[in-house]
Scaffold this motif. Sequence first.
Motif, PDB file in Angstrom:
ATOM      1  N   ARG A  99       0.841  -1.201   0.000  1.00  0.00           N
ATOM      2  CA  ARG A  99       0.000   0.000   0.000  1.00  0.00           C
ATOM      3  C   ARG A  99       0.877   1.254   0.000  1.00  0.00           C
ATOM      4  O   ARG A  99       1.185   1.822   1.057  1.00  0.00           O
ATOM      5  CB  ARG A  99      -0.926  -0.018   1.209  1.00  0.00           C
ATOM      6  N   ILE A 103       2.015   5.180  -0.669  1.00  0.00           N
ATOM      7  CA  ILE A 103       1.341   6.477  -0.630  1.00  0.00           C
ATOM      8  C   ILE A 103       2.359   7.545  -1.033  1.00  0.00           C
ATOM      9  O   ILE A 103       3.405   7.686  -0.413  1.00  0.00           O
ATOM     10  CB  ILE A 103       0.661   6.714   0.742  1.00  0.00           C
ATOM     11  N   TYR A 154       1.071   1.427   5.565  1.00  0.00           N
ATOM     12  CA  TYR A 154       1.355   2.089   4.282  1.00  0.00           C
ATOM     13  C   TYR A 154       2.863   2.220   4.086  1.00  0.00           C
ATOM     14  O   TYR A 154       3.625   2.262   5.063  1.00  0.00           O
ATOM     15  CB  TYR A 154       0.746   3.493   4.248  1.00  0.00           C
TER      16      TYR A 154
END
Length: 262
Positions: free
Chosen positions: A100, A102, A143
């Motif tokens: 994930r 970002i 993340y």
Amino acid sequence: MEDNDTQKPIIIKIGGSILKNPNALDSLFSFINKNKQFNWLIVHGGGNVVDSWLNKMGYISKKHDGLRISSKEEMPIIVGALAGYANKKIMKSAIKFDLRPIGLSLFEAGINVKQKNDALKQTGFCDSTSEPLLLTHLTTSGYIPIICSIGFSQMGEWFNVNADEAATAIAKSTNGKIVFLTDVSGVLDQHQTLIQKLNEDKINDLVNKEIIKDGMTVKVKEALKASKVLKDGVYITGWQILKNADLSFSDMNQLGTLVSEF
Ligand SMILES: Nc1ncnc2c1ncn2[C@@H]1O[C@H](COP(=O)(O)OP(=O)(O)O)[C@@H](O)[C@H]1O
Ligand SMILES: CC(=O)N[C@@H](CCC(=O)OP(=O)(O)O)C(=O)O
């Protein structure tokens, strides 16, 4: 890695040489996928993308001591190349490996940037850091921050920061461990043999003899600075070792060149 170090975030700095090689990016994120117990942060450059985009737009980009002279007119292209294309290209690979990512700039990462000097124009340096609350929140929530080397001053001006410098600032603010990942196995001597360990005297000697040159000069100097600031060894490592399926982070830490004053 020491037991009490396992909670420290690991900052991987990737440059243009990794970015242009899909195998290198995939090897990195496949490795991270297998080592999810650590908190990972990626800080990236993409100087070769900036060169090519500026060239295509008719600019002849100049550097001074390895740092780009970033004019106001060139900044939209530089920002587009680093915060746009390079950042999202890295995200593509991370997503493929079920991670994930970002995408962030140095601002969201809590780093305040100022102008280096008038001659370098919109080229900045990492001045002060605030508590990296957002980074801590993101990494502990699963993340992976992908931080480009575009930063902002408190006046809202944008700046182009050398990505090795940016990675050092992030490692400092997060009290993390840092690995400079590149396309060579580490720093090589005049016989192209890997140098296991470098300290300041050895670095100065090899730079003076031009055995260390080009992009590696900024990298070893930043690695040395990071080692002093973090009071810890810093590694310059080639991405190829990540292809080894049995590799753990502690092995990765030991393959390549250790830059340390300690
Ligand atoms: N002594 C040296 N050992 C290893 N690489 C060196 C050395 N001197 C110069 N280099 C060059 O530095 C390059 C790595 O720096 P750079 O291209 O800026 O990396 P990155 O894009 O990963 O930040 C190597 O590909 C190599 O061509
Ligand atoms: C001020 C300055 O020189 N900024 C760098 C930022 C990108 C970078 O550092 O990319 P690599 O990690 O691929 O070298 C540049 O414009 O090239």
